[in-house]
Design an enzyme around this catalytic site. Structure first.
Site, short mmCIF file in Angstrom:
data_model
loop_
_atom_site.label_atom_id
_atom_site.label_comp_id
_atom_site.label_asym_id
_atom_site.label_seq_id
_atom_site.Cartn_x
_atom_site.Cartn_y
_atom_site.Cartn_z
N CYS A 109 0.81 -1.23 0.00
CA CYS A 109 0.00 0.00 0.00
C CYS A 109 0.84 1.28 0.00
O CYS A 109 0.31 2.36 -0.26
CB CYS A 109 -0.96 -0.01 1.19
SG CYS A 109 -2.14 -1.39 1.14
N HIS A 252 -3.33 7.23 1.68
CA HIS A 252 -3.74 5.89 1.24
C HIS A 252 -5.13 5.60 1.78
O HIS A 252 -5.42 5.80 2.96
CB HIS A 252 -2.73 4.87 1.77
CG HIS A 252 -3.20 3.46 1.67
ND1 HIS A 252 -3.66 2.90 0.50
CD2 HIS A 252 -3.30 2.48 2.62
CE1 HIS A 252 -4.02 1.65 0.73
NE2 HIS A 252 -3.82 1.37 1.99
N ASN A 282 -10.18 -0.38 -0.38
CA ASN A 282 -8.72 -0.29 -0.39
C ASN A 282 -8.18 -0.99 -1.63
O ASN A 282 -8.17 -2.22 -1.71
CB ASN A 282 -8.18 -0.95 0.89
CG ASN A 282 -6.67 -0.88 1.00
OD1 ASN A 282 -5.96 -0.57 0.04
ND2 ASN A 282 -6.16 -1.19 2.17
#
Length: 330
Positions: A109, A252, A282
């Site tokens: 990520c 993020h 996500n």
């Protein structure tokens, strides 16, 4: 380095929280309350990651006004490649960027931010002039769809940013910080399976394969709410930038509670926190450029806007960058 174009691509299939509750013991209210996620996109069998990444790359080139042959570098951040030997070369071939070197960077990520910073160093050195930085992941292929602690979180997507060398006065990467802590690696893993096969007498070899994604959600959340504000504070102080000067906070997209907590730490109004978690969940390395592309295209992010960004996740890894959006230079 100037940020001059962006583009994105997401799968056509959207799976809502309500639909997911038909498979696992969960509900729309439970997921939204804890994460802010309302739906996620899932790649179909005929929609591989290479196709998504190539569409995003082409869209970024068109936004920047570049031809594919203008590219010197394609850097693709991904932890779920179509080919373990590299997906960036496939994208290079698909878009016709015959002069560009292309390779993958894996940092989960944190990947897009790490890749953007890496591309910036090639441009700043003078070794290259134009680069395309792609964040793309298809974690749906590695999620255990019977594990409600993880399957509700992740989605698939791809996005890209076009960056080019520029005079120092026009630099759009004003500062950055990068960190890793491998001692906490076990909090979030997509590990190899421990399966072996006999090759011949007394000799065995490991069979390739990966176990489903595993995450200690509580520990990852505590890590994020501690380390992200710290790295952003370090970044703002090192660049002499007051938080009040920021136009946008672009983190993020992992959990809405993390986004809100970081904004509150710096007294940044929530309306200046970019979030599309409700629609995509996500998407790992794709979240930051996917959100940037959405905000640029709908007019929220304007040329000259100052953006504080942070990526964080498996590794464990995290980092921050202070960015100034330039937009197409036509």
């Amino acid at each position: 380095m100037a940020l001059v174009g962006c583009g994105s691509a997401v799968p056509a299939i959207s799976v809502s929280n309500q639909q997911l509750s038909e498979r696992v013991d969960t509900s729309d209210e439970w997921i939204r309350t804890r994460t802010g996620i309302g739906a996620r996109r899932i790649c179909s069998a005929d929609e591989p990651l290479t196709a998504l990444a190539s569409r995003a790359a082409q869209a970024a080139l068109e936004h920047a006004g570049w031809a594919a042959e203008d590219l010197d570098l394609i850097l693709m951040a991904t932890s779920s490649p179509d080919d373990l030997f590299g997906t960036a070369p496939r994208v290079q071939g698909a878009i016709g960027a015959r002069h560009a070197v292309a390779f993958d960077l894996t940092a989960a990520c944190s990947g897009f931010l790490f890749a953007l910073i890496t591309a910036g160093q090639y441009l700043r050195s003078g070794a290259m002039r134009r680069a395309l930085v792609i964040g793309a992941d298809q974690l749906s292929r590695w999620v255990d769809w019977d594990d409600r602690t993880t399957c509700v979180l992740f989605g698939d997507g791809a996005a890209a940013v076009a960056v080019e060398a520029c005079p120092d006065a026009q630099n759009g990467l004003l500062g950055f910080r990068m960190h890793s802590d491998g001692s906490r690696n076990g909090c979030l893993t997509l590990a190899q399976t421990d399966t072996h096969t006999d090759v011949l007498g007394g000799v065995s070899a490991q069979v390739g394969g990966f176990a489903p994604l595993r995450m200690n959600g509580q520990e990852v959340y505590k890590f994020a709410v501690r380390e992200v504000p710290a790295v952003l504070k370090e970044l703002l102080e090192s660049t002499g930038t007051p938080a009040s000067d920021l136009n946008w906070l672009l983190l993020h997209q992992a959990n809405q509670r993390i986004l809100d907590a970081v904004a509150d730490r710096f007294a940044i109004p929530h309306e200046r926190v970019l979030s599309n978690l409700a629609s995509y969940g996500n998407t790992s390395a794709a979240t930051i450029p996917l959100m940037l592309d959405e905000a640029v295209k709908d007019g929220r992010v304007q040329p000259g806007d100052l953006i504080a960004s942070s990526g964080f996740g498996a590794g464990l890894s995290w980092g921050g960058a202070l960015l100034r959006w330039a937009g197409p230079q036509r």
